[in-house]
Motif scaffolding. Structure first.
Motif, mmCIF file in Angstrom:
data_model
loop_
_atom_site.group_PDB
_atom_site.id
_atom_site.type_symbol
_atom_site.label_atom_id
_atom_site.label_comp_id
_atom_site.label_asym_id
_atom_site.label_seq_id
_atom_site.Cartn_x
_atom_site.Cartn_y
_atom_site.Cartn_z
ATOM 1 N N LEU A 53 0.828 -1.205 0.000
ATOM 2 C CA LEU A 53 0.000 0.000 0.000
ATOM 3 C C LEU A 53 0.862 1.254 0.000
ATOM 4 N N SER A 54 1.907 1.240 0.799
ATOM 5 C CA SER A 54 2.792 2.405 0.902
ATOM 6 C C SER A 54 3.491 2.698 -0.419
ATOM 7 N N LYS A 55 3.917 1.660 -1.113
ATOM 8 C CA LYS A 55 4.589 1.854 -2.399
ATOM 9 C C LYS A 55 3.647 2.478 -3.419
ATOM 10 N N VAL A 56 2.398 2.008 -3.448
ATOM 11 C CA VAL A 56 1.425 2.575 -4.380
ATOM 12 C C VAL A 56 1.198 4.052 -4.076
ATOM 13 N N ALA A 57 0.969 4.380 -2.810
ATOM 14 C CA ALA A 57 0.718 5.772 -2.432
ATOM 15 C C ALA A 57 1.926 6.650 -2.715
ATOM 16 N N ALA A 58 3.119 6.124 -2.465
ATOM 17 C CA ALA A 58 4.338 6.893 -2.741
ATOM 18 C C ALA A 58 4.418 7.263 -4.216
ATOM 19 N N LEU A 59 4.091 6.339 -5.089
ATOM 20 C CA LEU A 59 4.135 6.609 -6.525
ATOM 21 C C LEU A 59 3.050 7.604 -6.937
ATOM 22 N N GLU A 60 1.861 7.430 -6.396
ATOM 23 C CA GLU A 60 0.764 8.308 -6.798
ATOM 24 C C GLU A 60 0.977 9.759 -6.376
ATOM 25 N N TYR A 61 1.708 9.973 -5.273
ATOM 26 C CA TYR A 61 1.920 11.333 -4.763
ATOM 27 C C TYR A 61 3.360 11.812 -4.949
ATOM 28 N N ALA A 62 4.137 11.106 -5.758
ATOM 29 C CA ALA A 62 5.566 11.404 -5.865
ATOM 30 C C ALA A 62 5.849 12.823 -6.345
ATOM 31 N N ASN A 63 5.032 13.355 -7.237
ATOM 32 C CA ASN A 63 5.329 14.684 -7.774
ATOM 33 C C ASN A 63 4.497 15.785 -7.136
ATOM 34 N N ALA A 64 3.911 15.501 -5.992
ATOM 35 C CA ALA A 64 3.165 16.532 -5.266
ATOM 36 C C ALA A 64 4.131 17.423 -4.503
ATOM 37 N N GLY A 65 3.956 18.726 -4.628
ATOM 38 C CA GLY A 65 4.807 19.656 -3.901
ATOM 39 C C GLY A 65 6.117 19.933 -4.609
ATOM 40 N N LYS A 66 6.934 20.746 -3.959
ATOM 41 C CA LYS A 66 8.232 21.139 -4.491
ATOM 42 C C LYS A 66 9.311 20.924 -3.435
ATOM 43 N N VAL B 148 5.517 15.355 -0.844
ATOM 44 C CA VAL B 148 4.692 14.378 -0.120
ATOM 45 C C VAL B 148 5.357 13.016 -0.264
ATOM 46 N N THR B 149 5.686 12.401 0.842
ATOM 47 C CA THR B 149 6.378 11.112 0.818
ATOM 48 C C THR B 149 5.640 10.088 1.667
ATOM 49 N N VAL B 150 5.850 8.829 1.315
ATOM 50 C CA VAL B 150 5.265 7.715 2.058
ATOM 51 C C VAL B 150 6.351 6.665 2.258
ATOM 52 N N ASN B 151 6.620 6.328 3.489
ATOM 53 C CA ASN B 151 7.667 5.351 3.790
ATOM 54 C C ASN B 151 7.235 4.433 4.929
ATOM 55 N N CYS B 152 7.914 3.299 5.014
ATOM 56 C CA CYS B 152 7.685 2.357 6.108
ATOM 57 C C CYS B 152 8.932 2.228 6.965
ATOM 58 N N ILE B 153 8.723 2.100 8.249
ATOM 59 C CA ILE B 153 9.780 1.707 9.170
ATOM 60 C C ILE B 153 9.448 0.301 9.637
ATOM 61 N N CYS B 154 10.455 -0.563 9.634
ATOM 62 C CA CYS B 154 10.235 -1.986 9.922
ATOM 63 C C CYS B 154 11.047 -2.413 11.139
ATOM 64 N N PRO B 155 10.534 -2.198 12.333
ATOM 65 C CA PRO B 155 11.280 -2.597 13.530
ATOM 66 C C PRO B 155 11.334 -4.106 13.701
ATOM 67 N N GLY B 156 12.462 -4.583 14.228
ATOM 68 C CA GLY B 156 12.555 -5.951 14.716
ATOM 69 C C GLY B 156 12.119 -5.984 16.166
ATOM 70 N N TRP B 157 12.796 -6.813 16.976
ATOM 71 C CA TRP B 157 12.428 -6.888 18.388
ATOM 72 C C TRP B 157 12.681 -5.547 19.063
#
Length: 267
Positions: A166-179, A185-194
């Motif tokens: 989902l995050s990858k799709v949203a990142a692409l759709e909003y990639a050119n929003a803003g300056k 506008v960015t969309v990223n995931c943080i993937c914690p372990g333990w």
């Protein structure tokens, strides 16, 4: 530094653990904080007070049951009336461990609703305003289980894998929003372990029971299986990364998933 002055951040599940650590870092950066989670009045008061003391000009609590799209809509309407979210952190999550054949159907439904569908509804409501303003940050706390699987966690792993997609799709759709100057506008995931949070406590207790109730041995056994550093992460470490991702300088960092996992996914 107050690099997020004038910005408003909605952090789901921000009354404890990773969510509170992220909210605290964003408060230190000068952002207003829309607090969310399951808590009593005293805890809400303590959290909002602590965030204001950390540097947030405003910190208020917003209710919303993330299992119900109608309640999510009410939550986002309330945040919109407060000024709208420039930053959305989808952190709230639930967990239940059991073999696939024994996983209760209602647990599957609840985990998918909170850990995946809620992020969709929240992003759908928040991101058009971000695009209009030319600045927006969505940070989805996806877990190391968005990248790899473990036994007995079918709904959690499925939801976290879906969240990354989902995050990858949203990142692409909003990639050119803003300056650049506005931050885009960015969309990223943080993937914690333990990480030292309440969500892993039942697993620690179960392992400790195998060692006569020794909690340290239970933690050591969990880490030895997956996390090569054999060190747990502190929620503040996830908060520090989230703060950097929200800074305007991170305008070209989008669509990625960053592990904080002690080498877990390097194996």
């Amino acid at each position: 530094m107050t690099e997020l002055a004038g910005k408003t951040a909605l952090v789901t599940g921000s009354v404890q653990g990773i969510g509170l650590a992220i909210a605290t870092e964003l408060a230190r950066a000068g952002a207003r904080i829309a607090v969310h989670g399951i808590a009593g009045d005293l805890q809400v008061h303590e959290v909002c007070t602590a965030l204001r003391e950390a540097g947030s000009p405003q910190a208020e609590f917003f209710q919303g049951d993330l299992r119900e799209p109608e309640r999510i809509a009410e939550l986002m309407a309330a945040v919109a009336a407060w000024g709208g979210a420039d930053i959305l952190v989808n952190n709230a999550g639930i967990q239940h461990t059991a073999p696939l054949a024994e996983m209760p159907g209602e647990k599957w439904d609840a985990i998918l609703a909170v850990n995946l569908s809620a992020a969709f509804h929240l992003m759908q409501a928040a991101m058009p305003l971000m695009a209009t303003r030319g600045y927006g940050r969505v940070i989805n706390i996806a877990s190391v289980h968005g990248l790899v699987a473990s036994k007995d966690k079918a709904p959690y792993v499925a939801a976290k894998h879906g969240l990354i997609g989902l995050s990858k799709v949203a990142a692409l759709e909003y990639a050119n929003a803003g300056k650049t100057g506005l931050g885009g506008v960015t969309v990223n995931c943080i993937c914690p372990g333990w990480t030292e949070t309440a969500i892993i406590e039942p697993q620690i207790v179960a392992r400790a029971a195998l060692h006569g109730g020794d909690r340290d041995l239970g933690i050591a056994e969990l880490l030895a299986e997956k996390q090569p550093t054999q060190r747990v992460s502190d929620p503040a470490e996830i908060g520090a990364l989230a703060r950097w991702l929200c800074a305007p300088i991170a305008h070209n960092v989008t669509g990625i998933s960053i592990p904080i996992d002690g080498g877990w996914t390097a194996q």
